[in-house]
Design an enzyme around this catalytic site. Sequence first.
Site, PDB file in Angstrom:
ATOM      1  N   HIS A 124       0.828  -1.316   0.083  1.00  0.00           N
ATOM      2  CA  HIS A 124      -0.281   0.134  -0.340  1.00  0.00           C
ATOM      3  C   HIS A 124       1.194   1.421  -0.504  1.00  0.00           C
ATOM      4  O   HIS A 124       2.222   1.335  -0.117  1.00  0.00           O
ATOM      5  CB  HIS A 124      -1.213   0.419   1.123  1.00  0.00           C
ATOM      6  CG  HIS A 124      -0.654  -0.162   2.571  1.00  0.00           C
ATOM      7  ND1 HIS A 124       0.029   0.888   3.291  1.00  0.00           N
ATOM      8  CD2 HIS A 124       0.129  -1.071   3.395  1.00  0.00           C
ATOM      9  CE1 HIS A 124       1.050   0.366   4.241  1.00  0.00           C
ATOM     10  NE2 HIS A 124       1.108  -0.759   5.092  1.00  0.00           N
ATOM     11  N   ASP A 125       0.480   2.194  -0.818  1.00  0.00           N
ATOM     12  CA  ASP A 125       0.918   3.860  -0.768  1.00  0.00           C
ATOM     13  C   ASP A 125       2.179   3.562  -1.276  1.00  0.00           C
ATOM     14  O   ASP A 125       3.107   4.995  -1.073  1.00  0.00           O
ATOM     15  CB  ASP A 125       0.958   4.164   1.022  1.00  0.00           C
ATOM     16  CG  ASP A 125      -0.813   4.252   1.313  1.00  0.00           C
ATOM     17  OD1 ASP A 125      -1.156   5.326   0.466  1.00  0.00           O
ATOM     18  OD2 ASP A 125      -0.611   3.391   2.527  1.00  0.00           O
ATOM     19  N   GLY A 142       5.010  -0.870   2.828  1.00  0.00           N
ATOM     20  CA  GLY A 142       4.243   0.321   2.554  1.00  0.00           C
ATOM     21  C   GLY A 142       5.198   1.653   2.231  1.00  0.00           C
ATOM     22  O   GLY A 142       6.220   1.374   2.642  1.00  0.00           O
TER      23      GLY A 142
END
Length: 262
Positions: A124-125, A142
Amino acid sequence: MTQPASIHPTAQVDPAAVIGANVGIGAYSVIGADVHVGEGTVIGPHVVIEGPTRIGRDNRIAQFASLGGDPQDKKFGGEHTELVIGDRNLIREFVTINRGTGDGGGFTRLGNDNWVLAYVHIAHDCQIGNNVVFSNYSALAGHVEIGDWTILSGYSGVHQFCKVGAHAFIGMGCLVGHDVPPFVTMANEQQGRPRGINSEGLKRRGFDAPRIAAIKRAYRTLYMAGLSLPEAREQLATQARESDDVRAMLDFIDRSERALAR
């Protein structure tokens, strides 16, 4: 010539998905709501794409890839987040790329012309540039940033919140726990350490001898001169007056939020 999408009868495509012209979707693939697939993208069999996900043009997505799943973050509360994929990427078997988180910017981004080989994980991200190669089994935690033309070798990994600059090379099995400046090669059996610049990769991309010499000089200043980081930065600032590449390294150092790999 523009043709309508070709969707295998066994594929499940949500009515709310937006599928562009000349798109191919293979057998037993599942395309969720709020998924946009750009013109000319080919999706193999048994692929799962969850939304919100935006995929650009002319991508190739192999069987068993899983894209746009929920972030693997215990703080995630179901907020609206997205995965954004650019154009002409190759995404191979069993790749997983998760959407962003609400407190991490809300977006995971993969740029253009990247090779993402089998079993790669992008968390994520993460923010990925263009022309990056992810070799088999490499993984990002992340909030990682990867610059253009970086190569991550097999079984390498990057710790959360780290930044890797453009044209860097991460060696096989190398674990990156600090920010890696542009052009630097990282290699070791486990915790990665700087091992010179990625000169072979730079030659392949058309860097001439004076450009590479300036980068090597900057590397020696940063890693081999026995200087503290502030002292090295002062010398790099002088060198950057005559080299845009050294300026890029200096700008990267100034943006670094974790300890710099030294």
